[in-house]
Design a protein around this motif. Structure first.
Motif, PDB file in Angstrom:
ATOM      1  N   ARG A  61      36.042  46.062  28.914  1.00  0.00           N
ATOM      2  CA  ARG A  61      35.926  44.676  29.376  1.00  0.00           C
ATOM      3  C   ARG A  61      36.816  43.711  28.607  1.00  0.00           C
ATOM      4  N   SER A  62      36.935  43.892  27.306  1.00  0.00           N
ATOM      5  CA  SER A  62      37.756  42.970  26.514  1.00  0.00           C
ATOM      6  C   SER A  62      39.225  43.077  26.882  1.00  0.00           C
ATOM      7  N   HIS A  63      39.689  44.294  27.194  1.00  0.00           N
ATOM      8  CA  HIS A  63      41.089  44.460  27.608  1.00  0.00           C
ATOM      9  C   HIS A  63      41.324  43.863  28.994  1.00  0.00           C
ATOM     10  N   LEU A  64      40.416  44.133  29.921  1.00  0.00           N
ATOM     11  CA  LEU A  64      40.556  43.532  31.251  1.00  0.00           C
ATOM     12  C   LEU A  64      40.579  42.009  31.142  1.00  0.00           C
ATOM     13  N   SER A  65      39.731  41.472  30.280  1.00  0.00           N
ATOM     14  CA  SER A  65      39.666  40.013  30.111  1.00  0.00           C
ATOM     15  C   SER A  65      40.940  39.472  29.479  1.00  0.00           C
ATOM     16  N   GLN A  66      41.454  40.165  28.476  1.00  0.00           N
ATOM     17  CA  GLN A  66      42.692  39.724  27.825  1.00  0.00           C
ATOM     18  C   GLN A  66      43.847  39.680  28.825  1.00  0.00           C
ATOM     19  N   THR A 173      29.585  37.252  29.290  1.00  0.00           N
ATOM     20  CA  THR A 173      29.386  38.699  29.308  1.00  0.00           C
ATOM     21  C   THR A 173      29.509  39.280  30.712  1.00  0.00           C
ATOM     22  N   PHE A 174      29.980  40.534  30.742  1.00  0.00           N
ATOM     23  CA  PHE A 174      30.169  41.279  31.991  1.00  0.00           C
ATOM     24  C   PHE A 174      29.445  42.615  31.882  1.00  0.00           C
ATOM     25  N   GLU A 175      28.995  43.128  33.021  1.00  0.00           N
ATOM     26  CA  GLU A 175      28.390  44.462  33.038  1.00  0.00           C
ATOM     27  C   GLU A 175      29.447  45.519  32.716  1.00  0.00           C
ATOM     28  N   ASP A 176      29.011  46.585  32.017  1.00  0.00           N
ATOM     29  CA  ASP A 176      29.944  47.605  31.546  1.00  0.00           C
ATOM     30  C   ASP A 176      30.190  48.650  32.635  1.00  0.00           C
ATOM     31  N   PRO A 177      31.458  48.804  33.089  1.00  0.00           N
ATOM     32  CA  PRO A 177      31.726  49.849  34.088  1.00  0.00           C
ATOM     33  C   PRO A 177      31.567  51.257  33.522  1.00  0.00           C
ATOM     34  N   LYS A 178      31.463  51.365  32.204  1.00  0.00           N
ATOM     35  CA  LYS A 178      31.285  52.671  31.564  1.00  0.00           C
ATOM     36  C   LYS A 178      30.094  53.428  32.152  1.00  0.00           C
ATOM     37  N   ALA A 179      29.096  52.697  32.643  1.00  0.00           N
ATOM     38  CA  ALA A 179      27.906  53.325  33.217  1.00  0.00           C
ATOM     39  C   ALA A 179      28.257  54.255  34.375  1.00  0.00           C
ATOM     40  N   LYS A 189      33.943  51.041  40.777  1.00  0.00           N
ATOM     41  CA  LYS A 189      33.243  50.122  39.877  1.00  0.00           C
ATOM     42  C   LYS A 189      34.191  49.490  38.870  1.00  0.00           C
ATOM     43  N   TYR A 190      35.209  50.222  38.415  1.00  0.00           N
ATOM     44  CA  TYR A 190      36.192  49.618  37.511  1.00  0.00           C
ATOM     45  C   TYR A 190      37.008  48.559  38.253  1.00  0.00           C
ATOM     46  N   GLU A 191      37.373  48.855  39.498  1.00  0.00           N
ATOM     47  CA  GLU A 191      38.103  47.857  40.291  1.00  0.00           C
ATOM     48  C   GLU A 191      37.236  46.622  40.512  1.00  0.00           C
ATOM     49  N   GLU A 192      35.965  46.838  40.826  1.00  0.00           N
ATOM     50  CA  GLU A 192      35.033  45.733  41.062  1.00  0.00           C
ATOM     51  C   GLU A 192      34.903  44.852  39.824  1.00  0.00           C
ATOM     52  N   ARG A 193      34.786  45.479  38.645  1.00  0.00           N
ATOM     53  CA  ARG A 193      34.650  44.693  37.418  1.00  0.00           C
ATOM     54  C   ARG A 193      35.942  43.938  37.116  1.00  0.00           C
ATOM     55  N   SER A 194      37.086  44.590  37.308  1.00  0.00           N
ATOM     56  CA  SER A 194      38.369  43.927  37.079  1.00  0.00           C
ATOM     57  C   SER A 194      38.525  42.719  37.994  1.00  0.00           C
ATOM     58  N   ILE A 195      38.128  42.863  39.262  1.00  0.00           N
ATOM     59  CA  ILE A 195      38.213  41.751  40.214  1.00  0.00           C
ATOM     60  C   ILE A 195      37.305  40.606  39.768  1.00  0.00           C
ATOM     61  N   GLN A 196      36.091  40.930  39.329  1.00  0.00           N
ATOM     62  CA  GLN A 196      35.183  39.868  38.868  1.00  0.00           C
ATOM     63  C   GLN A 196      35.781  39.124  37.690  1.00  0.00           C
TER      64      GLN A 196
END
Length: 210
Positions: A61-66, A173-179, A189-196
């Motif tokens: 999440r921190s990398h996607l956010s950066q 905070t964001f939900e962890d796609p690691k799940a 789910k990784y694409e969904e989190r990146s889009i959010q």
């Protein structure tokens, strides 16, 4: 949305055009507002904007956010924005994060191999790439003062009650796609989190008045 120089790659532009700010709930906009205020205050005072996006392992999440924050700053032509990331511990940038960003149009190159590879992540031909690798939030690569600490996961927020040198601490905070690792839903789910993350950080920068 109207892009400014430097223009982002066309595939990323297509992703951005599908960001829907109207889908961000009002209570979520309240969570994002302190970041808008921090950036706006720096812009008003002609100061550099330093954002350190922090998560436990500095792997997802921190990398996607950066990456999305740096892209948004360039897209909306907000000058002197420098985005970093870090964790409460260092691991490695998770490969699915790099794959997700590649699928969304970023140009990614591994510039150093190893257990903690170093990635060059480009969103535009003429902009400096984001340098992605896992590190602790207080690593010498990151700013040591005059920055906002953006806590992108609840574990890091709870585990780090104090971030030395931070002017402001902002939990977003964001939900962890690691799940969803090693499941059929992983890529989705990784694409969904990146889009959010991209949508919310683009919303933040869209609010900045220059």
């Amino acid at each position: 949305m109207t892009a400014t120089q430097p223009e982002v790659f066309s595939e990323i532009e297509k992703v951005i055009q599908n960001f829907k700010f109207e889908n961000i709930a009002e209570d979520r906009k309240l969570v994002l507002q302190p970041l808008v205020d921090f950036i706006q205050n720096k812009v008003n005072n002609n100061q550099e904007v330093r954002l350190n996006l922090i998560c436990t392992h500095n792997s997802r999440r921190s990398h996607l956010s950066q990456v999305w924050a740096q892209t948004a700053a360039a897209y909306y032509d907000v000058k002197n924005v420098f985005c970093y990331s870090g964790g409460t511990e260092a691991t490695a940038l998770f490969p699915m994060v790099a794959q997700t960003l590649t699928n969304q149009g970023f140009q990614i190159t591994i510039i150093e191999e190893g257990v903690n590879p170093v990635y060059s992540i480009k969103f535009s031909e003429n902009a400096h790439p984001v340098i992605g690798f896992s590190k602790t939030y207080d690593d010498s690569f990151n700013p040591q003062s005059q920055f906002a600490a953006i806590m992108t996961c609840s574990q890091a927020d709870e585990g780090c009650p104090f971030i030395a040198g931070a002017e402001k601490r902002i939990p977003i905070t964001f939900e962890d796609p690691k799940a969803f690792d090693n499941t059929p839903q992983q890529a989705e789910k990784y694409e969904e989190r990146s889009i959010q993350i991209g949508t919310e950080l683009f919303y933040v920068f869209s609010q900045i008045k220059k």
